[in-house]
Design a protein around this motif. Sequence first.
Motif, PDB file in Angstrom:
ATOM      1  N   THR A 195      33.524 -20.954 -13.971  1.00  0.00           N
ATOM      2  CA  THR A 195      33.574 -20.773 -12.580  1.00  0.00           C
ATOM      3  C   THR A 195      32.250 -21.206 -12.230  1.00  0.00           C
ATOM      4  OG1 THR A 195      35.141 -19.117 -12.894  1.00  0.00           O
ATOM      5  CG2 THR A 195      33.779 -18.982 -10.855  1.00  0.00           C
ATOM      6  N   VAL A 196      32.248 -21.921 -11.086  1.00  0.00           N
ATOM      7  CA  VAL A 196      30.897 -22.381 -10.407  1.00  0.00           C
ATOM      8  C   VAL A 196      30.713 -21.800  -9.234  1.00  0.00           C
ATOM      9  CG1 VAL A 196      29.304 -24.394  -9.945  1.00  0.00           C
ATOM     10  CG2 VAL A 196      30.860 -24.729 -11.857  1.00  0.00           C
ATOM     11  N   VAL A 197      29.530 -21.341  -9.049  1.00  0.00           N
ATOM     12  CA  VAL A 197      28.988 -20.591  -7.560  1.00  0.00           C
ATOM     13  C   VAL A 197      27.699 -21.464  -7.526  1.00  0.00           C
ATOM     14  CG1 VAL A 197      28.568 -18.945  -5.833  1.00  0.00           C
ATOM     15  CG2 VAL A 197      30.248 -18.654  -8.009  1.00  0.00           C
ATOM     16  N   VAL A 198      27.784 -22.531  -6.054  1.00  0.00           N
ATOM     17  CA  VAL A 198      26.539 -23.211  -5.833  1.00  0.00           C
ATOM     18  C   VAL A 198      26.080 -22.474  -4.274  1.00  0.00           C
ATOM     19  CG1 VAL A 198      25.601 -25.245  -5.390  1.00  0.00           C
ATOM     20  CG2 VAL A 198      26.827 -25.105  -7.295  1.00  0.00           C
ATOM     21  N   ALA A 199      24.858 -21.844  -4.344  1.00  0.00           N
ATOM     22  CA  ALA A 199      24.420 -21.673  -2.963  1.00  0.00           C
ATOM     23  C   ALA A 199      23.741 -23.024  -2.456  1.00  0.00           C
ATOM     24  CB  ALA A 199      23.595 -20.406  -3.094  1.00  0.00           C
ATOM     25  N   THR A 200      24.095 -23.430  -1.373  1.00  0.00           N
ATOM     26  CA  THR A 200      23.089 -24.675  -0.688  1.00  0.00           C
ATOM     27  C   THR A 200      23.075 -24.414   0.761  1.00  0.00           C
ATOM     28  OG1 THR A 200      23.171 -26.773  -0.768  1.00  0.00           O
ATOM     29  CG2 THR A 200      25.426 -25.981  -0.791  1.00  0.00           C
ATOM     30  N   HIS A 201      22.005 -25.115   1.345  1.00  0.00           N
ATOM     31  CA  HIS A 201      22.255 -25.315   2.851  1.00  0.00           C
ATOM     32  C   HIS A 201      22.544 -26.899   3.215  1.00  0.00           C
ATOM     33  CE1 HIS A 201      18.185 -26.775   1.633  1.00  0.00           C
ATOM     34  NE2 HIS A 201      18.402 -27.667   2.505  1.00  0.00           N
ATOM     35  N   ASP A 202      22.637 -27.686   1.922  1.00  0.00           N
ATOM     36  CA  ASP A 202      22.914 -29.115   2.206  1.00  0.00           C
ATOM     37  C   ASP A 202      24.577 -29.291   2.449  1.00  0.00           C
ATOM     38  OD1 ASP A 202      23.379 -31.821   2.090  1.00  0.00           O
ATOM     39  OD2 ASP A 202      22.414 -32.046   0.420  1.00  0.00           O
ATOM     40  N   LEU A 203      24.854 -29.429   3.579  1.00  0.00           N
ATOM     41  CA  LEU A 203      26.337 -29.536   4.017  1.00  0.00           C
ATOM     42  C   LEU A 203      26.965 -30.776   3.314  1.00  0.00           C
ATOM     43  CD1 LEU A 203      26.529 -27.937   7.360  1.00  0.00           C
ATOM     44  CD2 LEU A 203      26.847 -26.687   5.358  1.00  0.00           C
ATOM     45  N   ASP A 204      26.112 -31.775   3.364  1.00  0.00           N
ATOM     46  CA  ASP A 204      26.658 -33.089   2.800  1.00  0.00           C
ATOM     47  C   ASP A 204      27.505 -32.862   1.369  1.00  0.00           C
ATOM     48  OD1 ASP A 204      26.158 -34.570   4.865  1.00  0.00           O
ATOM     49  OD2 ASP A 204      24.338 -35.210   4.133  1.00  0.00           O
ATOM     50  N   LEU A 205      26.600 -31.886   0.563  1.00  0.00           N
ATOM     51  CA  LEU A 205      27.401 -31.635  -0.763  1.00  0.00           C
ATOM     52  C   LEU A 205      28.787 -30.927  -0.827  1.00  0.00           C
ATOM     53  CD1 LEU A 205      24.120 -29.957  -2.852  1.00  0.00           C
ATOM     54  CD2 LEU A 205      25.395 -32.096  -2.787  1.00  0.00           C
ATOM     55  N   LEU A 206      28.961 -30.287   0.270  1.00  0.00           N
ATOM     56  CA  LEU A 206      30.369 -29.532   0.330  1.00  0.00           C
ATOM     57  C   LEU A 206      31.652 -30.650   0.333  1.00  0.00           C
ATOM     58  CD1 LEU A 206      28.602 -27.435   0.996  1.00  0.00           C
ATOM     59  CD2 LEU A 206      30.191 -26.780   2.855  1.00  0.00           C
ATOM     60  N   ARG A 207      31.254 -31.692   1.073  1.00  0.00           N
ATOM     61  CA  ARG A 207      32.315 -32.904   1.120  1.00  0.00           C
ATOM     62  C   ARG A 207      32.419 -33.926  -0.226  1.00  0.00           C
ATOM     63  NH1 ARG A 207      29.993 -32.541   6.164  1.00  0.00           N
ATOM     64  NH2 ARG A 207      28.254 -34.189   5.630  1.00  0.00           N
ATOM     65  N   LYS A 208      31.472 -33.552  -1.228  1.00  0.00           N
ATOM     66  CA  LYS A 208      31.420 -34.488  -2.301  1.00  0.00           C
ATOM     67  C   LYS A 208      32.286 -33.535  -3.314  1.00  0.00           C
ATOM     68  CE  LYS A 208      27.457 -36.912  -0.631  1.00  0.00           C
ATOM     69  NZ  LYS A 208      26.012 -37.130  -0.837  1.00  0.00           N
ATOM     70  N   VAL A 209      32.468 -32.563  -3.289  1.00  0.00           N
ATOM     71  CA  VAL A 209      33.180 -31.936  -4.272  1.00  0.00           C
ATOM     72  C   VAL A 209      34.853 -31.324  -3.827  1.00  0.00           C
ATOM     73  CG1 VAL A 209      33.599 -29.978  -6.091  1.00  0.00           C
ATOM     74  CG2 VAL A 209      30.985 -30.970  -5.172  1.00  0.00           C
ATOM     75  N   PRO A 210      35.617 -32.092  -3.718  1.00  0.00           N
ATOM     76  CA  PRO A 210      36.867 -32.272  -2.989  1.00  0.00           C
ATOM     77  C   PRO A 210      37.702 -30.754  -3.134  1.00  0.00           C
ATOM     78  CG  PRO A 210      36.658 -34.524  -3.834  1.00  0.00           C
ATOM     79  CD  PRO A 210      35.665 -33.619  -4.324  1.00  0.00           C
ATOM     80  N   GLU A 211      37.627 -30.334  -4.469  1.00  0.00           N
ATOM     81  CA  GLU A 211      38.325 -29.244  -4.670  1.00  0.00           C
ATOM     82  C   GLU A 211      37.855 -27.823  -4.501  1.00  0.00           C
ATOM     83  OE1 GLU A 211      40.503 -29.438  -8.435  1.00  0.00           O
ATOM     84  OE2 GLU A 211      41.838 -31.062  -7.736  1.00  0.00           O
ATOM     85  N   SER A 212      36.419 -27.888  -4.020  1.00  0.00           N
ATOM     86  CA  SER A 212      35.655 -26.750  -3.749  1.00  0.00           C
ATOM     87  C   SER A 212      36.046 -25.788  -2.696  1.00  0.00           C
ATOM     88  CB  SER A 212      34.011 -27.290  -3.409  1.00  0.00           C
ATOM     89  OG  SER A 212      33.986 -27.936  -2.365  1.00  0.00           O
ATOM     90  N   LEU A 213      35.835 -24.663  -2.829  1.00  0.00           N
ATOM     91  CA  LEU A 213      36.030 -23.416  -1.721  1.00  0.00           C
ATOM     92  C   LEU A 213      34.732 -23.070  -1.097  1.00  0.00           C
ATOM     93  CD1 LEU A 213      38.666 -21.757  -4.008  1.00  0.00           C
ATOM     94  CD2 LEU A 213      39.276 -23.189  -2.065  1.00  0.00           C
ATOM     95  N   ILE A 214      34.891 -22.881  -0.011  1.00  0.00           N
ATOM     96  CA  ILE A 214      33.544 -22.422   0.923  1.00  0.00           C
ATOM     97  C   ILE A 214      33.583 -20.990   1.022  1.00  0.00           C
ATOM     98  CG2 ILE A 214      32.109 -22.819   2.822  1.00  0.00           C
ATOM     99  CD1 ILE A 214      33.486 -25.568   2.637  1.00  0.00           C
ATOM    100  N   MET A 215      32.403 -20.059   0.659  1.00  0.00           N
ATOM    101  CA  MET A 215      32.124 -18.764   0.977  1.00  0.00           C
ATOM    102  C   MET A 215      30.918 -18.790   2.319  1.00  0.00           C
ATOM    103  SD  MET A 215      32.439 -17.194  -2.640  1.00  0.00           S
ATOM    104  CE  MET A 215      32.010 -15.504  -2.210  1.00  0.00           C
ATOM    105  N   ARG A 216      31.116 -18.485   3.452  1.00  0.00           N
ATOM    106  CA  ARG A 216      30.053 -18.804   4.233  1.00  0.00           C
ATOM    107  C   ARG A 216      29.431 -17.263   4.812  1.00  0.00           C
ATOM    108  NH1 ARG A 216      32.367 -22.248   8.121  1.00  0.00           N
ATOM    109  NH2 ARG A 216      31.094 -23.885   6.772  1.00  0.00           N
ATOM    110  N   LEU A 217      28.245 -17.014   4.400  1.00  0.00           N
ATOM    111  CA  LEU A 217      27.637 -15.727   4.603  1.00  0.00           C
ATOM    112  C   LEU A 217      27.008 -15.949   6.365  1.00  0.00           C
ATOM    113  CD1 LEU A 217      25.759 -14.690   1.780  1.00  0.00           C
ATOM    114  CD2 LEU A 217      27.276 -13.285   3.017  1.00  0.00           C
ATOM    115  N   ASP A 218      27.072 -14.993   7.116  1.00  0.00           N
ATOM    116  CA  ASP A 218      26.378 -14.721   8.375  1.00  0.00           C
ATOM    117  C   ASP A 218      25.859 -13.417   8.808  1.00  0.00           C
ATOM    118  OD1 ASP A 218      25.562 -15.141  10.966  1.00  0.00           O
ATOM    119  OD2 ASP A 218      27.816 -15.204  11.845  1.00  0.00           O
ATOM    120  N   ARG A 219      24.811 -13.426   8.564  1.00  0.00           N
ATOM    121  CA  ARG A 219      23.912 -11.816   8.784  1.00  0.00           C
ATOM    122  C   ARG A 219      24.886 -10.906   7.872  1.00  0.00           C
ATOM    123  NH1 ARG A 219      24.437 -12.085  15.224  1.00  0.00           N
ATOM    124  NH2 ARG A 219      26.294 -13.016  14.561  1.00  0.00           N
TER     125      ARG A 219
END
Length: 237
Positions: A195-219
Motif C-alpha cells: 500500500t503506497v501513500v504519497v503526499a504531494t503538491h505536484d498535481l501532474d503526478l496524480l495523472r501519471k499513476v492511472p489507478e491511484s486514488l486521491i485523498m484531499r486535505l483542506d484545513r
Amino acid sequence: MTADGEIIHFDNVGLRYSTEREVLSDLTFTLFPGRFYFLTGASGAGKTSLLRLLYLAQRPSRGAIRMFGTDAITLPRARLPALRRRIGVVFQDFRLVEHLSAFDNVALPLRVAGHQERDLAGPVRDILEWVGLADRIDARPATLSGGEQQRVAIARAVIARPAMLVADEPTGNVDPDMAMKLMRLFEMLNRQGTTVVVATHDLDLLRKVPESLIMRLDRGRLSDPTGALRYPPRKLT
C-alpha cells in the motif's frame, strides 16, 4: 491486516498540538492493501501531520486507529517498533545517518530486521542502481546533493519491501525524469501488494499513476474526489 482486508482504519480521529486548535479533525477512512493513494492539499492543510499518524510517529488527540489488525492507540510502547518495521517512510528532510555511507544507510532496515551481512550486498546494490546511485554507493550524505540524498532515503524506505510505504513529497528534490523513475518504483512495489501513500503538491503526478486514488486535505479535513475513503480492495495478482 484485518479479516475484511483493511490495512488501516481511522475512526473520528483528531489531532491538536498543545492548546492550539485541531490541525486534523474528524478523520474517518480506510486504506486497503495493494492500493496507491495520493494525499494532496495546500501548504498547511495537515498533510505531514496525517503522515505522522500513519507511520506512528504521533498519537492522535482523539479517535481510534487500527493498523494491520492491531489497535495502534492502546498498543504497548514496547510493541511499536515491530509495527513500525512494516511501514517504509520517505521523510521530507531525508533523515539519513550522517556517518554512514549510502550503502549502509540503505542497508540499515535490513540489519535492524536481522538479515545476515552476506545477504545485504546484492539487494542494496540493486536498489541503489535503480535510483541512479550505483557510482555513489560509498558516499556519505554530506558529499551528496539534495536530490541524491532524497534517492538514498527512498532506497532505504523500500529496501525491505514494507507492507505500507508513506512518502512525504518524495519527488521534491529531483528532476522530472528521475521523479518519474521513482514513481515507477513506487508503482512496482504497489503491484506487488504494498500500500503506497504519497503526499504531494505536484498535481501532474496524480495523472501519471492511472489507478491511484486521491485523498484531499483542506484545513485539516478530508475530501474524497476518487472514492479513496470507501474504495473496496482489489484482488491482488
